[in-house]
Design an enzyme around this catalytic site. Sequence first.
Site, PDB file in Angstrom:
ATOM      1  N   ARG A   1      85.220  75.144  17.097  1.00 34.05           N
ATOM      2  CA  ARG A   1      85.787  74.281  16.046  1.00 34.05           C
ATOM      3  C   ARG A   1      86.474  73.057  16.641  1.00 34.05           C
ATOM      4  O   ARG A   1      86.357  71.953  16.089  1.00 34.05           O
ATOM      5  CB  ARG A   1      86.767  75.103  15.191  1.00 34.05           C
ATOM      6  CG  ARG A   1      86.031  76.155  14.379  1.00 34.05           C
ATOM      7  CD  ARG A   1      86.910  77.249  13.823  1.00 34.05           C
ATOM      8  NE  ARG A   1      86.096  78.264  13.168  1.00 34.05           N
ATOM      9  CZ  ARG A   1      86.530  79.467  12.825  1.00 34.05           C
ATOM     10  NH1 ARG A   1      87.777  79.826  13.072  1.00 34.05           N
ATOM     11  NH2 ARG A   1      85.720  80.328  12.247  1.00 34.05           N
TER      12      ARG A   1
ATOM     13  N   ASP B   1     112.552  59.583  20.201  1.00 44.91           N
ATOM     14  CA  ASP B   1     113.211  58.341  19.801  1.00 44.91           C
ATOM     15  C   ASP B   1     114.710  58.636  19.683  1.00 44.91           C
ATOM     16  O   ASP B   1     115.156  59.757  19.985  1.00 44.91           O
ATOM     17  CB  ASP B   1     112.579  57.724  18.537  1.00 44.91           C
ATOM     18  CG  ASP B   1     112.923  58.489  17.265  1.00 44.91           C
ATOM     19  OD1 ASP B   1     113.580  59.556  17.344  1.00 44.91           O
ATOM     20  OD2 ASP B   1     112.536  58.019  16.173  1.00 44.91           O
ATOM     21  N   HIS B   2     115.458  57.649  19.207  1.00 41.55           N
ATOM     22  CA  HIS B   2     116.915  57.814  19.141  1.00 41.55           C
ATOM     23  C   HIS B   2     117.334  58.984  18.259  1.00 41.55           C
ATOM     24  O   HIS B   2     118.334  59.649  18.523  1.00 41.55           O
ATOM     25  CB  HIS B   2     117.550  56.522  18.612  1.00 41.55           C
ATOM     26  CG  HIS B   2     116.980  56.091  17.292  1.00 41.55           C
ATOM     27  ND1 HIS B   2     115.725  55.513  17.191  1.00 41.55           N
ATOM     28  CD2 HIS B   2     117.450  56.201  16.031  1.00 41.55           C
ATOM     29  CE1 HIS B   2     115.477  55.269  15.918  1.00 41.55           C
ATOM     30  NE2 HIS B   2     116.500  55.679  15.196  1.00 41.55           N
TER      31      HIS B   2
ATOM     32  N   HIS C   1      94.971  79.165  17.970  1.00 40.99           N
ATOM     33  CA  HIS C   1      93.776  78.696  17.268  1.00 40.99           C
ATOM     34  C   HIS C   1      93.462  77.223  17.499  1.00 40.99           C
ATOM     35  O   HIS C   1      92.298  76.827  17.396  1.00 40.99           O
ATOM     36  CB  HIS C   1      93.925  78.929  15.754  1.00 40.99           C
ATOM     37  CG  HIS C   1      93.762  80.359  15.354  1.00 40.99           C
ATOM     38  ND1 HIS C   1      93.548  80.762  14.046  1.00 40.99           N
ATOM     39  CD2 HIS C   1      93.783  81.504  16.095  1.00 40.99           C
ATOM     40  CE1 HIS C   1      93.451  82.084  13.996  1.00 40.99           C
ATOM     41  NE2 HIS C   1      93.602  82.556  15.228  1.00 40.99           N
ATOM     42  N   ASN C   2      94.471  76.407  17.742  1.00 38.16           N
ATOM     43  CA  ASN C   2      94.241  74.954  17.835  1.00 38.16           C
ATOM     44  C   ASN C   2      94.397  74.409  19.248  1.00 38.16           C
ATOM     45  O   ASN C   2      94.166  73.212  19.475  1.00 38.16           O
ATOM     46  CB  ASN C   2      95.207  74.202  16.907  1.00 38.16           C
ATOM     47  CG  ASN C   2      95.204  74.739  15.493  1.00 38.16           C
ATOM     48  OD1 ASN C   2      96.207  75.292  15.034  1.00 38.16           O
ATOM     49  ND2 ASN C   2      94.089  74.632  14.803  1.00 38.16           N
TER      50      ASN C   2
ATOM     51  N   ARG D   1      85.486  81.280  18.899  1.00 33.63           N
ATOM     52  CA  ARG D   1      85.125  80.483  17.717  1.00 33.63           C
ATOM     53  C   ARG D   1      86.079  79.296  17.539  1.00 33.63           C
ATOM     54  O   ARG D   1      85.704  78.270  16.976  1.00 33.63           O
ATOM     55  CB  ARG D   1      85.099  81.350  16.463  1.00 33.63           C
ATOM     56  CG  ARG D   1      86.453  81.867  16.006  1.00 33.63           C
ATOM     57  CD  ARG D   1      86.331  82.850  14.850  1.00 33.63           C
ATOM     58  NE  ARG D   1      87.628  83.239  14.284  1.00 33.63           N
ATOM     59  CZ  ARG D   1      88.432  84.140  14.858  1.00 33.63           C
ATOM     60  NH1 ARG D   1      88.115  84.735  15.982  1.00 33.63           N
ATOM     61  NH2 ARG D   1      89.589  84.450  14.273  1.00 33.63           N
ATOM     62  N   HIS D   2      87.284  79.427  18.051  1.00 35.20           N
ATOM     63  CA  HIS D   2      88.249  78.334  17.911  1.00 35.20           C
ATOM     64  C   HIS D   2      87.875  77.161  18.815  1.00 35.20           C
ATOM     65  O   HIS D   2      88.067  76.002  18.442  1.00 35.20           O
ATOM     66  CB  HIS D   2      89.665  78.828  18.210  1.00 35.20           C
ATOM     67  CG  HIS D   2      90.056  79.980  17.338  1.00 35.20           C
ATOM     68  ND1 HIS D   2      90.162  79.855  15.968  1.00 35.20           N
ATOM     69  CD2 HIS D   2      90.298  81.279  17.630  1.00 35.20           C
ATOM     70  CE1 HIS D   2      90.475  81.036  15.452  1.00 35.20           C
ATOM     71  NE2 HIS D   2      90.553  81.913  16.439  1.00 35.20           N
TER      72      HIS D   2
ATOM     73  N   CYS E   1     110.925  63.170  17.119  1.00 35.03           N
ATOM     74  CA  CYS E   1     111.559  62.056  16.407  1.00 35.03           C
ATOM     75  C   CYS E   1     112.417  62.687  15.308  1.00 35.03           C
ATOM     76  O   CYS E   1     112.665  63.894  15.349  1.00 35.03           O
ATOM     77  CB  CYS E   1     110.536  61.045  15.882  1.00 35.03           C
ATOM     78  SG  CYS E   1     109.339  61.682  14.701  1.00 35.03           S
ATOM     79  N   GLY E   2     112.852  61.904  14.341  1.00 36.99           N
ATOM     80  CA  GLY E   2     113.743  62.459  13.326  1.00 36.99           C
ATOM     81  C   GLY E   2     113.099  63.591  12.548  1.00 36.99           C
ATOM     82  O   GLY E   2     113.648  64.684  12.421  1.00 36.99           O
ATOM     83  N   THR E   3     111.914  63.317  12.013  1.00 37.79           N
ATOM     84  CA  THR E   3     111.191  64.324  11.233  1.00 37.79           C
ATOM     85  C   THR E   3     110.068  64.988  12.015  1.00 37.79           C
ATOM     86  O   THR E   3     109.562  66.040  11.607  1.00 37.79           O
ATOM     87  CB  THR E   3     110.539  63.664  10.006  1.00 37.79           C
ATOM     88  OG1 THR E   3     109.646  62.639  10.485  1.00 37.79           O
ATOM     89  CG2 THR E   3     111.573  63.071   9.068  1.00 37.79           C
ATOM     90  N   GLY E   4     109.613  64.342  13.052  1.00 35.22           N
ATOM     91  CA  GLY E   4     108.410  64.785  13.774  1.00 35.22           C
ATOM     92  C   GLY E   4     107.142  64.177  13.191  1.00 35.22           C
ATOM     93  O   GLY E   4     106.075  64.248  13.809  1.00 35.22           O
TER      94      GLY E   4
ATOM     95  N   ARG F   1     115.926  66.062  13.251  1.00 39.73           N
ATOM     96  CA  ARG F   1     116.770  66.109  12.054  1.00 39.73           C
ATOM     97  C   ARG F   1     116.374  67.253  11.139  1.00 39.73           C
ATOM     98  O   ARG F   1     116.866  67.356  10.013  1.00 39.73           O
ATOM     99  CB  ARG F   1     116.670  64.777  11.299  1.00 39.73           C
ATOM    100  CG  ARG F   1     117.306  63.616  12.041  1.00 39.73           C
ATOM    101  CD  ARG F   1     117.054  62.287  11.353  1.00 39.73           C
ATOM    102  NE  ARG F   1     117.774  61.204  12.028  1.00 39.73           N
ATOM    103  CZ  ARG F   1     117.493  59.909  11.880  1.00 39.73           C
ATOM    104  NH1 ARG F   1     116.507  59.539  11.076  1.00 39.73           N
ATOM    105  NH2 ARG F   1     118.182  59.004  12.521  1.00 39.73           N
TER     106      ARG F   1
ATOM    107  N   GLY G   1     106.335  60.885  12.358  1.00 44.40           N
ATOM    108  CA  GLY G   1     105.853  59.659  12.993  1.00 44.40           C
ATOM    109  C   GLY G   1     105.204  59.949  14.340  1.00 44.40           C
ATOM    110  O   GLY G   1     104.117  59.436  14.644  1.00 44.40           O
TER     111      GLY G   1
HETATM  112  C1  RB5 Z   1     113.970  56.971  12.661  1.00 42.50           C
HETATM  113  O1  RB5 Z   1     114.930  56.605  11.728  1.00 42.50           O
HETATM  114  C2  RB5 Z   1     112.913  57.867  12.000  1.00 42.50           C
HETATM  115  O2  RB5 Z   1     112.180  57.135  11.083  1.00 42.50           O
HETATM  116  C3  RB5 Z   1     112.022  58.491  13.046  1.00 42.50           C
HETATM  117  O3  RB5 Z   1     112.794  59.208  13.935  1.00 42.50           O
HETATM  118  C4  RB5 Z   1     110.979  59.458  12.557  1.00 42.50           C
HETATM  119  O4  RB5 Z   1     111.509  60.430  11.740  1.00 42.50           O
HETATM  120  C5  RB5 Z   1     109.748  58.870  12.033  1.00 42.50           C
HETATM  121  O5  RB5 Z   1     108.795  59.547  11.623  1.00 42.50           O
END
Ligand code: RB5
Length: 147
Positions: A140, A12-13, A102-103, A136-137, A69-72, A113, A74
Site C-alpha cells: 500500500r 516553531d516557537h 501500518h504506515n 500488505r502494508h 508546532c502549535g497544533t501539529g 498546544r 501546519g
Molecule cells: C503558530 O501560531 C501556529 O499557527 C503554528 O504553531 C501551528 O499550529 C500551525 O499549524
Amino acid sequence: MSQPGQIVIGCDHAAYRLKEIIKGYLLENGWQVEDVGPFDETSVDYPDFGMKVAGLVSKGVFQKAILLCGTGLGMSMVANRFPHVRAALCHDLFAAIMSRRHNDANILVLGGRVVGDVLALEIVRTWLETEFEGGRHQRRLDKFDTL
Ligand code: RB5
C-alpha cells in the site's frame, strides 16, 4: 525505547518548550539528536523548520524525525509534500502505534498546544519502539511513494 540511533527534530516557537523536553528525553536515552531549531521562543514560520527536517528525511539523511508546532497541523502539511516522507500527527498512543505498524511513518508530528508533556513523551517512546509490519502494508505504501 528501541535501539537508539540518529534522529532530527525541529519545531516553531509554539512548541519550542516541548521540543526541548523531547530533545532532553532522547539524549538521556542515547539518541543522537540533530536539532534544526529554533533555539528560543522568538516567533518564526513553521514551514522554514518543517522544510529543513522533511528535506533531510526525504533525501534519506535521517530515517526518523520529530516535528512540532502549535497544533501539529501546519508541520504535517509541510512535511507530507516531500517525496518519501510519511509524517503522522499523533496525539494518542493508538495513532502512534498504528502510524508505525501500518504506515511506516518516518516523521512523528506533535502539537505543543495540544498534548501535555507526559503524554507527548509516551507518544515519542511508543512511536520509536514500534516496528513496521511490512507485507500488505508495504504494498500500500508503494502505491503512493512515487507520486
Ligand atoms: C503558530 O501560531 C501556529 O499557527 C503554528 O504553531 C501551528 O499550529 C500551525 O499549524
